[in-house]
Design an enzyme around this catalytic site. Structure first.
Site, PDB file in Angstrom:
ATOM      1  CE  LYS A 160      42.689  46.474  47.431  1.00 56.17           C
ATOM      2  NZ  LYS A 160      41.169  46.432  47.847  1.00 56.17           N
ATOM      3  CB  SER A 197      40.389  50.013  46.085  1.00 54.34           C
ATOM      4  OG  SER A 197      39.778  49.037  46.983  1.00 54.34           O
ATOM      5  CB  SER A 212      37.051  47.517  46.815  1.00 55.16           C
ATOM      6  OG  SER A 212      36.914  48.866  46.633  1.00 55.16           O
TER       7      SER A 212
END
Lengths: 489, 94, 484
Positions: free
Chosen positions: A78, A158, A182
């Site tokens: 990420k 996210s 997320s």
């Protein structure tokens, strides 16, 4: 076995050790797949050359027989984890060109374990969002589509890029971070497994902060076993993070015994509000039945302050973010828009560098901390947060693990929820309470919606009891027999 | 709820340049969220201590040792503007 | 001692409170492992934590906690076993995180007391409101470039103790005494070097005025005053300004001001005028700072004897005055020097030698006690030579000056230069006889009642013996010879 990219992390690990294929071959397959599915926009930065170099080192170590737990396994990172010398953006314009001179503890541990870095995955800007649509680098797409409907769907957020990459077989696994859901919500939307461990299990050092008291890193994988393996490689005490827990890391994979006889499973009655989608309710009931069938005892519990969790979260997270994001000021790194005075430079830089949702949360947070409002909003929210945590403590006096839906709906269409922030915030209704209490939460794909989209079930555990969560998750996984693959992969 | 002036003040505190025309819509939006958040007022929190740390840990202290620094070049490496090993910003007046 | 400003509307009293930022003595910074040494190359003592880089996290330095507790104990203050770090949010180029990690609602040290020693020997207690730990900011430089300021973050993250007094002071002298005493205590404790010139001790001054007996009026804060003298000047000017404003019908606005030493006046800091709202909240990157009583007691056990106790002991043990004791105890080296001299000797004699002769001579030479050419042991030997009548006090002063020049032991100097005082009665008698014979007229005058002239004879005989005659014996012999 069809193609290398279809292997789970555990299968690939075993294949590499058996010399069925090399890390280079595996990595090349992934690089080819990434090329093919670039339209998903799952990666912000691809690092194929680095990946191949790392794969070569892995092959050397595999040949010598000193392979790490993640040796030769190509993963996505990420883009919230700082990676030394590799562009790190947090999905924001404000970090333009930022190449950290340091490596986050979690990514360093994965590297140490032999993982191969395919690239930095897309995310909502500074991890603020539930659809990946707030990324400065454009939204990532969900590789799934509803039956007979060609519209693009969001991968959730996210950690949307990570979820999309794992589901589309363009990463064997990926890291995520979870502040209010997320990891779990995008995992559910993309039909993969994701676990947010207990707050303090993974070091936050080197992860770009959104809300420090909530942020936790975790793995996003094809199945529960993979999550257990990768979580083990990511976890552990870090003296550089004052909130990191100084506890030994258990062998999570060994916890997957499949034996849940006598375990007590709680179903929180507040998670079944009026208006809960019938198919979500049905999935939840099915999950409870699977666990009963496996010998667990299912009981209803109460988490009375659940209703207030979202509002609590949307005070605390913006408050922390308003302060955490003050360092993006155009002075030491990233974007700068020149101005005639220092203040003007700050204001122009931050207006140009932050997107709408980030600006909104910074302003919200600034407001709730400002003189005259602190007690009414921030302090009040911290008190309600204490009550939410207490709800869970009391519940865990009766049960070993809690079963709940991960999200109230399957993946929605791109652009659908962008108009109203509160509607968007409601996606996190089942994941936020766990985050506020700092507890481990796992999302496992458990079935398909009427429209053919994946749905997840969530298991919530006691602090630092990821083992039970994973064990029960494994039972759900087996019972659900979720084998569906996304449209694209 | 939040009026334009309040939003203007907050925007300045947060050092975000908000165009005059955007103040009103932003005020409405933030007011909407704040209004929604005010449901917290329903919760009885008498005698409840605010939660300040998530984990049941105590703050650990590190030994007073030199373990960092000595890399000025890396510190200013990413700076948009630098001069003589320092970060450069628009001139500040006292 | 009162400090009253006479105005048209009556007497005005000054109300003063001080906030001192004392740099903690530690090797590394409060929340990072970077060096704290003063004066290094720009940004060479900076960790990514100090520079506010993304994802960086603070970890607290145990030494800084210990220093704060130590200082709290030295100020006889309440030590809080649980305190909380909070973020103070504001934007400034030298504040890389966009917030300063400080302590707000729950500081590590609560209320305490500091005793002022006034020049007249009296004392006065000033309340300490609190002491908390916080990070220092970086340094901005404005002279290097026509339209840019440069930022060096070496100082960013260095630990400071902010020590806040209660508004208990009423005169500029008290403020001066407060700073000198605080500095002495910090130096005794080894928690801060107290160097105001280098900025390791900085002072913000809060000043207001009122008619005696009134409620407090609006105060102004004068930022970053960097010497005791300037603090006193700033207070005088600011108090006078307040009185003038009030008496001309105006009102004082609460504001931050700057002291300009070249003009001796304060002026408004317009750049700081924009309303501040620091939005303090507990730092989520840190947990509450906690320790038990045993930790505090272990530190207490290592505390040195502090100025107040030392002063009491000097007074009772050596019989010296409160004033002398105060002068001595303000500096640890001075008091140690004194004690070595005074041990086993007469305290009053020792204090006179140390404070008058030694300090006077060192002052003239621009030296401190640590550079003194005369060691405490040597000064003690000199006093012993007076006590056993080898030297008269007068001779001893001459010997002392030679010691200051040459650094030799007093006995060596006396020996080399034959400076031993004459105590042989017949030798003194002979010298007296000679002088009397040579000044028969004057001797007659004495005998006729002009007894004042005896002193003149003493001087003459002293001169004749190169000052070595024992003064008491000389006095006695002369009187006998002249007056019978």
């Amino acid at each position: 076995m069809t193609t290398l990219t279809d292997l789970t992390l555990a299968q690939a690990r075993d294949g590499l050790r058996n010399k069925d294929f090399t890390a280079r071959e595996l990595t090349e397959s992934y690089i080819a797949a990434m090329d093919k599915h670039r339209d998903l926009n799952a990666y912000i930065t691809e690092t194929p050359e680095l990946a191949l170099a790392q794969a070569a080192e892995s092959d050397a170590r595999l040949a010598k027989g000193d392979a790490g737990a993640m040796e030769g396994l190509p993963i996505g990172m990420k883009d919230l984890f700082c990676t030394e010398g590799v562009l790190t953006t947090a999905g924001s314009h404000i970090l333009d060109g930022f190449k950290p001179p340091y490596e986050s503890t979690v990514s360093a541990r994965l590297k140490q374990a032999g993982a191969v870095l395919l690239g930095k995955t897309n995310l909502d800007e500074f991890a603020m969002g539930s659809s990946n649509e707030t990324s400065y680098y454009g939204a990532s797409k969900n590789p799934w589509k509803a039956t007979g409907d060609d519209r693009d769907l969001v991968p959730g957020g996210s950690s949307g890029g990570s979820a999309a990459a794992v589901a589309a077989r363009i990463a064997i696994a990926a890291t995520g971070t979870d502040t209010g859901g997320s990891i779990r919500q995008p995992a559910a939307y993309c039909g993969i497994t994701g676990i947010k461990p207990t707050y303090g299990r993974c070091s936050r050092w080197g992860i770009i902060a959104y809300a420090s008291s909530l942020d936790q890193a975790g793995p996003m994988t094809r199945d529960v076993r993979d999550a257990a393996i990768m979580l083990g490689a990511m976890s552990g005490y870090d003296p550089k993070d004052s909130t990191s827990a100084n506890l030994p890391v258990p062998d999570f994979e060994a916890a997957l015994t499949g034996n849940i006889k006598g375990l007590r499973i709680g179903l929180p009655k507040e998670y079944r509000p009026e208006g809960l989608s019938p198919e979500i309710a049905a999935l939840w009931d099915r999950g409870a039945q699977w666990l009963k069938d496996a010998g667990a005892e299912v009981v209803e519990i109460s988490l009375p302050h659940t209703k207030y969790a979202l509002a609590t979260y949307y005070v605390i997270a913006p408050a922390e973010c308003s302060s955490n994001l003050a360092r993006y000021d155009g002075v030491r790194f990233g974007l700068r828009v020149e101005g005639s005075s220092l203040d003007e430079m700050y204001m122009k830089t931050r207006a140009a560098g932050f997107g709408t949702e980030v600006q909104r949360r910074i302003m919200m947070g600034t407001y709730v901390l400002s003189a005259g409002y602190y007690d009414a909003y921030y302090l009040k929210a911290q008190k309600v947060r204490a009550l939410i945590a207490q709800d869970f403590r009391q519940a865990f006096e009766q049960v070993d693990v809690i079963l709940a839906p991960t999200a109230p709906t399957p993946a929605f269409g791109m652009g659908e929820n962008m108009a109203d922030p509160i509607t968007m915030y409601l996606n996190d209704v089942f994941t936020v309470p766990t985050s506020l209490a700092g507890l481990p939460g796992l999302s496992v794909p458990a079935g398909l919606s009427a429209t053919g989209l994946p749905l997840g079930l969530q298991l919530i555990g006691k602090p630092f009891d990821e083992e039970t969560v994973l064990r029960v998750g494994g039972v759900i996984e087996d019972a659900a027999g979720f084998t569906a693959k996304p449209t694209l992969a | 709820m939040l009026d334009k002036q309040t939003v203007r003040n907050i925007a300045f505190l947060a050092r975000i340049d908000v165009k005059e025309d955007d103040l009103e819509p932003l005020a409405n939006q933030l007011s909407g969220i704040i209004g929604w958040v005010e449901q917290l007022g329903e919760v009885n929190t008498d005698g409840v201590a605010p939660m300040t740390s998530v984990t049941n840990q105590v703050l650990r202290w590190r030994a007073d040792e030199l373990t960092d620094g000595g890399r000025a070049d890396q510190v200013v490496l990413n700076a948009p503007d630098k001069l003589d090993g320092c970060f450069a910003v628009p001139k500040m007046v006292e | 001692m009162s400090y009253i400003i006479k105005g048209n509307t009556g007497d005005w009293e000054v109300v003063i409170g001080l906030e001192v930022h004392a740099q903690v003595i530690s090797n590394s910074k409060l929340f990072s492992g970077a060096d704290t040494t003063f004066g290094a190359e720009p940004n060479s003592q900076v960790s990514f934590v100090d520079a506010g880089f993304p994802g960086m996290l603070p970890v607290i330095n145990a030494k800084c906690v210990e220093q704060a507790v130590r200082t709290g104990l030295g100020l006889k203050a309440k030590i809080n076993n649980r305190s909380v770090f909070a973020r103070k949010n504001y934007f400034y180029a030298d504040l890389p995180q966009g917030y300063q990690i400080s302590q707000y609602e729950l500081p590590i040290v609560g209320e305490g007391t500091l005793i002022l020693d006034m020049p007249d020997g009296s004392t006065r207690a000033v309340g300490i409101e609190r002491l908390h730990l916080e990070q220092d900011a970086g340094k901005s430089m404005h002279d290097q470039h026509p339209n840019k300021s440069l930022i060096d973050l070496n100082r960013s993250g260095v630990a400071l103790m902010e020590i806040v007094s209660k508004p208990d002071m009423r005169t500029p002298e008290e403020a001066g005494a407060y700073l000198r005493k605080l500095r002495a205590i910090l130096r005794y404790l080894g928690s801060c070097d107290g160097n105001m010139e280098e900025g390791s001790m900085r002072c913000d001054v809060n000043v207001s005025v009122r008619h005696p007996g009134e409620e407090f009026r609006t105060r102004c804060e004068i930022k970053n005053v960097n010497s005791v003298r300037f603090v006193m000047q700033a207070i005088e000017h600011e108090a006078a300004r307040h009185v003038e404003v009030y008496e001309s019908g105006g009102d004082i606005r609460q504001e931050t001001r700057l002291f300009d030493p070249s003009r001796g006046e304060t002026r408004s800091m317009r750049s700081k005028e924009q309303a501040h709202d620091y939005r303090y909240f507990p730092d989520p990157d840190l947990l509450p700072l906690e320790f038990d009583d045993a930790y505090v007691e272990a530190i207490r056990a290592t505390l040195p004897e502090l100025p107040d106790e030392k002063k009491e002991r000097f007074i009772s043990e050596y019989g010296i005055t409160a004033y002398d004791a105060t002068v001595l105890v303000m500096d640890q080296e001075n008091s140690a020097f004194f004690e070595t001299v005074a041990k086993g000797r007469d305290g009053k004699t020792a204090v006179a030698w140390v404070t008058t002769n030694l300090f006077g001579s060192l002052n003239k030479r621009g030296l401190s006690v640590s550079d003194s050419p005369v060691s405490a042991t040597q000064l003690g030997q000199l006093i012993d030579l007076v006590a056993d009548n080898t030297l008269s006090t007068r001779l001893a002063k001459d010997v002392f000056e030679i010691m200051m020049d040459e650094g030799k032991d007093p006995s060596v100097i006396v020996e080399e230069r034959g400076m031993k005082q004459v105590t042989d009665t017949s030798a003194i008698e002979a010298a007296c006889d000679q002088v009397i014979a040579a000044n028969a007229e004057k001797a007659d005058e004495v005998r006729n009642g002009k007894e004042k002239l005896v002193a003149w004879f003493v001087g003459q005989v002293m001169k004749a013996t190169q000052g070595k005659a024992n003064p008491a014996m000389l006095q006695e012999i002369l009187k006998k010879k002249l007056l019978g």
